[in-house]
Design an enzyme around this catalytic site. Structure first.
Site, mmCIF file in Angstrom:
data_model
loop_
_atom_site.group_PDB
_atom_site.id
_atom_site.type_symbol
_atom_site.label_atom_id
_atom_site.label_comp_id
_atom_site.label_asym_id
_atom_site.label_seq_id
_atom_site.Cartn_x
_atom_site.Cartn_y
_atom_site.Cartn_z
ATOM 1 N N SER A 188 0.835 -1.203 0.000
ATOM 2 C CA SER A 188 0.000 0.000 0.000
ATOM 3 C C SER A 188 0.871 1.255 0.000
ATOM 4 C CB SER A 188 -0.973 -0.043 1.182
ATOM 5 O OG SER A 188 -1.969 0.944 1.074
ATOM 6 N N ASP A 309 -10.440 -2.590 -5.698
ATOM 7 C CA ASP A 309 -9.796 -1.980 -4.530
ATOM 8 C C ASP A 309 -10.463 -0.639 -4.223
ATOM 9 O OD1 ASP A 309 -8.077 -0.729 -2.703
ATOM 10 O OD2 ASP A 309 -6.287 -1.620 -3.594
ATOM 11 N N HIS A 340 -8.328 -4.516 -1.069
ATOM 12 C CA HIS A 340 -7.085 -3.803 -0.787
ATOM 13 C C HIS A 340 -6.160 -4.645 0.070
ATOM 14 C CE1 HIS A 340 -4.396 -0.436 -0.469
ATOM 15 N NE2 HIS A 340 -4.409 -0.509 0.855
#
Length: 366
Positions: A188, A309, A340
């Site tokens: 991320s 996502d 995600h």
């Protein structure tokens, strides 16, 4: 007769599987890369990419998937780090490295892991545990300033991390294990730090290959595409993690009041540049946005995004498809489902993504 029964059984099983695939959105991944490059050789050794990614059936909804990943699965993982080393940076700031696999032979490869936007040793346990299990390698989780309750003697923090800090952390890892090959993984927000570093270093990085899990690409626009609920929730978490515990640190920061007025991630990111050590937003983005140096990444890099996502939206990837198709060392994989950073599959909810990144890195092992 037995053959007829078997044929009927196989037909019914395939029919059932196809129906379930349609319901859950199971599809074969899409791969973007330069067909004239050597990437094809690596891809041919990754059978996952020629099969459907089948999400855990009850997690085919991206919001349920993310809730499970963030609020349930993380709390079930049991892992004890070998040690956490606090490091004093050249400007007096404090970062740290959480180690897993310190007792492995000194020449065992080491994965340099860059965590999420509010990441901590606890929140990263699942990825650390699975990467170690799939590769057998040592993991060095590089903790950024202000994370995991680290002291903040210098008024400086960055949502995506500092490449200067990362260089010092990597030098520390190299000094401790000079015989160990290094590989990079970013998760991320950690992908922003990973790619920015790789772009700045070009061929000079000691990392042999890298994997970016669920990046947002352009940091100036990516936060604007975060689902409003998660954007608001994560902004409150930033206040809780990095502002309120360090009130003494930020008392001389003129822009603090404006930062505290932020209602979402985009507003926070556009207001906090002084906290990151920059005089204005433009100088901050020029110095930290990975997209400005992306084309200078020279080592093999695989990127994975899910089309559903809600945090790092797939539309962030759209402007860079053609650039990536021209680069000889970059591969982008997209899946229809995965939410995600979760990418859970099967009844045991194991991460499809971690298995892919481990196989990718092992196939590039020098």
């Amino acid at each position: 007769m037995n053959l007829v029964i078997k044929d009927i059984s196989d037909y019914l099983q395939n029919k059932l599987q196809n129906t379930l695939d349609q319901i859950t959105g199971a599809e074969q991944p899409t791969v973007y890369y330069n067909v004239q490059s050597h990437s094809q050789q690596i891809l041919s050794r990754l059978p996952q990419l020629n099969q459907k990614y089948r999400p855990t059936p009850w997690l085919s909804n991206p919001h349920l998937h993310l809730i499970y990943f963030d609020l349930i699965k993380k709390r079930t993982i049991r892992l004890k780090y070998d040690r956490v080393d606090q490091l004093k940076m050249s400007d007096g700031g404090v970062t740290a490295i959480a180690w897993y696999g310190l007792d492995l032979p000194t020449d065992t490869p080491t994965i340099v892991l860059m965590h999420t936007i509010t990441g901590s040793p606890e929140s990263m346990r699942e990825l650390v545990k699975d990467l170690n299990a799939y590769t057998g390698w040592r993991i060095a989780l590089c903790l950024r300033r202000g994370h995991a309750g680290l002291p903040m003697p210098v008024a400086k923090m960055n949502l995506f991390g500092s490449t200067d800090d990362l260089r010092e952390q990597i030098a520390y890892i190299q000094n401790k294990f000079p015989q160990s090959d290094l590989y990079g993984v970013g998760s991320s927000a950690g992908t922003g730090l990973l790619v920015r570093y790789l772009g700045e270093e070009g061929e000079n990085t000691p990392l042999k290959a890298a994997f970016a899990l669920c990046p947002g690409y352009n940091t100036e626009t990516g936060f604007g595409n975060v689902h409003p609920f998660y954007s608001k929730m994560m902004t409150k978490k930033l206040f809780t993690k990095f502002i309120k515990p360090y009130t003494q640190t930020w008392q001389q920061t003129a822009s603090l009041s404006k930062v505290l007025q932020a209602k979402n991630l985009l507003e926070f990111e556009q207001a906090y540049f002084e906290m990151a050590g920059y005089q204005d937003y433009e100088s901050y983005t020029q110095a930290t946005n990975p997209i400005y140096v992306f084309e200078n990444v020279k080592i093999p890099l695989m990127i994975l995004n899910a089309e559903d996502d809600p945090v790092c939206h797939i539309k962030n990837f759209e402007p860079y498809k053609e650039v990536i198709r021209q680069m000889p060392n970059i591969v982008v994989v997209t899946t229809k489902k995965g939410s995600h950073c979760g990418f859970y599959e099967g009844l045991s909810t194991r991460s499809w993504a971690t298995r892919l990144m481990a196989d990718y890195l092992k196939n590039l092992q020098s």
